[in-house]
Design an enzyme around this catalytic site. Structure first.
Site, PDB file in Angstrom:
ATOM      1  N   ASP A  41       0.863  -1.187   0.000  1.00 20.88           N
ATOM      2  CA  ASP A  41       0.000   0.000   0.000  1.00 20.88           C
ATOM      3  C   ASP A  41       0.899   1.237   0.000  1.00 20.88           C
ATOM      4  OD1 ASP A  41      -2.996   0.900   0.463  1.00 20.88           O
ATOM      5  OD2 ASP A  41      -1.858   1.977   1.994  1.00 20.88           O
ATOM      6  N   TYR A  85     -11.715   9.081  -1.372  1.00 20.63           N
ATOM      7  CA  TYR A  85     -11.104   9.202  -0.044  1.00 20.63           C
ATOM      8  C   TYR A  85      -9.794   9.981  -0.029  1.00 20.63           C
ATOM      9  CZ  TYR A  85      -7.705   5.360  -0.835  1.00 20.63           C
ATOM     10  OH  TYR A  85      -6.678   4.580  -1.291  1.00 20.63           O
ATOM     11  N   TYR A  90      -1.060  11.274   2.869  1.00 16.97           N
ATOM     12  CA  TYR A  90      -1.892  11.588   1.694  1.00 16.97           C
ATOM     13  C   TYR A  90      -1.915  13.090   1.419  1.00 16.97           C
ATOM     14  CZ  TYR A  90      -3.829   6.832   2.007  1.00 16.97           C
ATOM     15  OH  TYR A  90      -3.996   5.474   2.037  1.00 16.97           O
ATOM     16  N   HIS A  93      -7.035  -6.646  -1.122  1.00 20.66           N
ATOM     17  CA  HIS A  93      -6.010  -5.627  -0.887  1.00 20.66           C
ATOM     18  C   HIS A  93      -5.043  -5.956   0.242  1.00 20.66           C
ATOM     19  CE1 HIS A  93      -4.209  -1.668  -0.832  1.00 20.66           C
ATOM     20  NE2 HIS A  93      -4.508  -1.537   0.451  1.00 20.66           N
TER      21      HIS A  93
END
Length: 324
Positions: free
Chosen positions: A104, A152, A242, A299
């Protein structure tokens, strides 16, 4: 399946922060880098297996997570800081080079380690996350234009908003997210576009569903570990990664997009966020590359299919980075 226990936590001062990490085994070094919303604990099934195969395994809680410090400034979570932490960690532990494994967001970091600190990287294993070359424009704008304001990652750009939503019921977050994929990737592509925008954060503001789709991948003690940790730390540190997408894109201008280290790319067939299709063309940027796909897996690959993940990693490591 018996849940492995983590080795004792250790701490070291690196790059201006106090970092917590777990270490097991001796031999060539392997650094395991987790994603969001994960922890070093996400590698609990890989640490003992890799150590038993003859490797020195190091799994840090990365900046903003778990046992590691959580700086307040958003810009303290950009790629130079995240890679700088790992570079400093090797120095403090007396390690010259390591194979970096990332899942990830951790995958994004380890590929960038190969670009920014190539002298430290003996190899890269990308788990789900492919090498993604520098975008032609700000990636947040690309996501905003293609998936909207509530996707998101775009939604995370609103400082503090998602953080508060997720902190309200941490158990619900992990019971909802850490599950097997309820659909195959092929069936996901058949869904209407509005159901493929990854705008799930707002769903935590409403009532919880009677049941969640997919199979929960966490045993009770594993769920408790994640919940207790995030109830203590909150989600802001990880979300700040992020919030640096635009900054990282700006800072990466002029960086050659070429990974010279040998690499293994492990994809999960039914990961709808990072599907195997995203690995197409990687060889242009990662010439020494092997690619594998784990079938019937979503995932959270190293937690859903730990035996398959370990087997592929150890097979590649023994051939490309053999223990003495």
């Amino acid at each position: 399946m018996t849940v492995p226990t983590m080795p004792p936590a250790s701490f070291v001062e690196v790059n201006g922060i106090r970092m917590g990490y777990y270490e097991q085994g001796t031999g060539p070094a392997i650094v395991l880098c987790h994603g969001w919303p994960e922890l070093a604990y996400s590698w609990r099934y890989q640490i003992p297996a890799l150590a038993a195969a003859g490797y020195r395994v190091i799994a840090p809680d990365q900046r903003g997570y778990g046992l590691t410090d959580r700086p307040e400034k958003v810009e303290d979570y950009d790629i130079p800081h995240l890679c700088g932490d790992l570079d400093a960690l090797l120095t403090k532990l007396g390690i010259d080079k390591a194979v970096f494994v990332g899942h990830d967001w951790g995958g994004l970091v380890v590929w960038q380690m190969a670009l920014l600190h190539p002298d430290r990287v003996a190899g890269v294993i990308g788990l789900n996350t492919p090498f993604i070359p520098r975008a032609p424009m700000d990636p947040i704008e690309i996501m905003r234009q293609t998936m909207g304001e509530n996707m998101y990652i775009v939604f995370f750009q609103n400082y503090g908003v998602a953080d508060k939503i997720l902190k309200r019921d941490v158990r619900r977050v992990f019971e909802s997210l850490m599950r097997s994929s309820p659909v195959t990737y092929e069936d996901f592509l058949k869904l209407p576009a509005e159901q493929r925008r990854f705008d799930f954060i707002q769903s935590f503001e409403g009532p919880a569903p009677a049941e969640y789709p997919g199979r929960l991948l966490l045993e009770p003690e594993e769920l408790a570990f994640f919940v207790e940790t995030y109830e203590r730390t909150g989600f802001t540190g990880g979300i700040n990664w992020y919030r640096n997408f635009t900054r990282n894109w700006t800072l990466s201008e002029g960086v050659e997009q070429k990974v010279t280290a040998p690499a293994l790319m492990i994809s999960a067939a039914d990961d709808v966020v990072l599907p195997p299709a995203m690995t197409e063309g990687m060889e242009q940027y990662v010439p020494d590359l092997e690619k594998k796909i784990i079938p019937a897996c979503g995932h959270w690959t190293q937690q859903e299919k730990p035996e398959e993940t370990n087997r592929l990693m150890i097979d590649w490591l023994k051939r490309r980075y053999p223990a003495a």
